[in-house]
Design an enzyme around this catalytic site. Structure first.
Site, PDB file in Angstrom:
ATOM      1  CG  ASP A  50      -0.319   0.009   2.533  1.00 38.76           C
ATOM      2  OD1 ASP A  50       0.921  -0.069   2.604  1.00 38.76           O
ATOM      3  OD2 ASP A  50      -1.051   0.085   3.550  1.00 38.76           O
ATOM      4  CG  ASP A  90       0.166  -4.050   2.133  1.00 42.88           C
ATOM      5  OD1 ASP A  90      -0.323  -4.627   3.119  1.00 42.88           O
ATOM      6  OD2 ASP A  90       1.043  -3.166   2.218  1.00 42.88           O
ATOM      7  CE  LYS A 120       2.406  -5.750   4.268  1.00 41.95           C
ATOM      8  NZ  LYS A 120       1.947  -4.809   5.328  1.00 41.95           N
ATOM      9  CD  GLU A 122      -0.139  -1.380   8.029  1.00 42.95           C
ATOM     10  OE1 GLU A 122       0.458  -0.993   7.024  1.00 42.95           O
ATOM     11  OE2 GLU A 122      -0.577  -0.599   8.906  1.00 42.95           O
ATOM     12  CD  GLU A 189       7.327  -0.231   8.363  1.00 44.10           C
ATOM     13  OE1 GLU A 189       7.575   0.895   7.855  1.00 44.10           O
ATOM     14  OE2 GLU A 189       6.330  -0.919   8.040  1.00 44.10           O
TER      15      GLU A 189
END
Length: 324
Positions: A50, A90, A120, A122, A189
Site C-alpha cells: 500500500d 497488501d 498482508k 497490519e 517494521e
C-alpha cells in the site's frame, strides 16, 4: 487454495528456508516491469504494498488513501509478470478493519480478481481475528507489527516501536498471536534489533524485517527507495543500491534537448521507402495545385457563352438576356 502454477515458489519453502538459516528476500513492486526485474533477480516474495499510495499515486506521507480497486489493479499488473515469486496483496486501510466478513470478502478479491498468492494486513488486536477468518477461508496471510503505517497517526507518526520494555514485550506477544492465528510470516517494521531477534527466535514462521536488524529471517525494502527513485528524506533503514532518479532526469533532459535542436531523430531512427515507389509518389505530390487545376475543365470550356454578334444594319440590335 489451488495448486500453485508450475515454477511458483511454494509457501512452505519459506519456513524451510528459515529452518536452514537461508535469508528470504522480499521487495515491493507495483507494475509488470518491476515484477519482472524481481523475478530475474531471484527474489522470493513480491509485495504489492500500500506504499503505492506514496511512491506511485502521489499521496504525501500516508498510505491511507489508496483504495481496494487501486490495489487490485496494481496487483493484477504484478501477477501477470511474476511467475516464480510469491505475490502478496497488501490489504489497504478500510478493507479489513470493519469486520471479519469484510476482511474475508476483500481478501478473496485479491486472490480471485488480482491473482495474488496471499494477502498482508497490519497490526494485532482485532487483526488477529481477521487473520483467523481469512486463513479459514483458505487464503494465506502475512502479518505486520511494529510500525504499522496505516495507524501511524495513533502511533505518533513514523517512529520506532517497542523501545520500552513493556512495549517490546507486547510486540513479541502480538507477533506470537499472529502466528497462532495462522500467519505464514510476520513483517517487523522499525523495531529495535534485540526485540526483532527475540520475535524471530520465538516464532516458527519467518520474520521479514524492515528497519528491524539483521537477525530477521528475511528483509524487505520499497522498490523506489532501494533504486533511488524516491527523493527527499528517507528512513535510516533504507539503503540505496542505485540512483535512478538522476539517471532518468538526465535522460529526459537529453531527449528534450535533441528534439528541440533537431538532432533527434537521426537517419537510423527513420524508415525508408523503396525507390520504385518513392518516384511515383513524388510525381503525384510534387504540385498538387497544378494537378488539380489541369484535371478539372475550365469554366469557359464547360459552359456555353452568350456571344453577341453584330446585327445587320437593317435590324435593330439584340437585347442582352440573362445567362443560362
Amino acid at each position: 487454495m489451488s495448486t500453485p502454477p508450475q515454477g511458483k515458489l511454494a509457501l512452505p519453502k519459506l519456513a524451510e528456508m528459515k529452518q536452514r538459516g537461508e535469508k528470504i528476500v522480499m521487495v515491493t513492486a507495483y507494475d509488470a516491469p518491476g515484477a519482472r526485474f524481481a523475478e530475474d533477480a531471484g527474489i522470493e516474495i513480491v509485495l504489492v504494498g500500500d506504499t503505492a499510495a506514496m511512491v506511485v499515486l502521489g499521496h504525501e506521507g500516508t498510505t491511507v488513501p489508496v483504495t481496494m480497486d487501486e490495489m487490485l489493479f496494481l496487483t493484477r499488473t504484478v501477477t501477470r509478470a511474476a511467475r516464480r515469486p510469491i505475490v502478496i496483496g497488501d490489504m489497504p486501510f478500510g478493507s479489513y478493519q470493519v469486520s471479519d466478513e469484510a476482511a474475508v470478502e476483500n481478501a478473496i478479491r485479491f486472490v480471485k480478481e488480482a491473482g495474488a498468492d496471499a494477502v498482508k494486513l497490519e497490526g494485532a488486536g482485532p487483526s488477529v481475528s481477521r487473520v483467523r477468518a481469512i486463513v479459514a477461508a483458505g487464503i494465506p496471510v502475512m502479518g505486520h507489527v511494529g510500525l504499522t503505517p496505516q495507524s501511524a497517526t495513533m502511533l505518533g507518526g513514523f517512529k520506532t516501536q517497542g523501545k520500552t520494555a513493556e512495549a517490546a514485550r507486547k510486540l513479541v506477544d502480538d507477533a506470537v498471536a499472529l502466528e497462532e492465528a495462522g500467519c505464514f510470516a510476520v513483517v517487523l517494521e522499525a523495531v529495535p534489533a534485540p526485540v526483532a531477534a527475540e520475535v524471530t527466535r520465538r516464532l516458527s514462521v519467518p520474520t521479514i524485517g524492515i528497519g528491524a536488524g539483521r537477525e530477521c529471517d528475511g528483509q524487505v525494502l520499497v522498490y523506489h527507495d532501494l533504486l533511488g527513485l524516491t527523493e527527499g528524506h528517507l528512513p535510516r533503514f533504507v539503503k540505496r543500491y542505485a540512483n535512478l532518479s538522476r539517471e532518468i532526469r538526465d535522460a529526459l533532459e537529453s531527449y528534450a534537448d535533441e528534439v528541440r535542436s533537431g538532432t533527434f531523430p537521426e537517419d537510423h531512427h527513420t524508415y525508408e521507402m523503396p525507390a520504385e515507389e518513392l518516384e511515383p509518389f513524388e510525381r503525384m505530390t510534387r504540385s498538387p495545385t497544378t494537378s488539380r487545376a489541369s484535371a478539372q475543365p475550365t469554366k469557359s470550356s464547360s459552359k456555353p457563352m452568350n456571344v453577341q454578334l453584330p446585327a445587320p444594319r437593317s435590324e435593330p440590335p439584340l437585347r442582352k438576356t440573362s445567362s443560362p
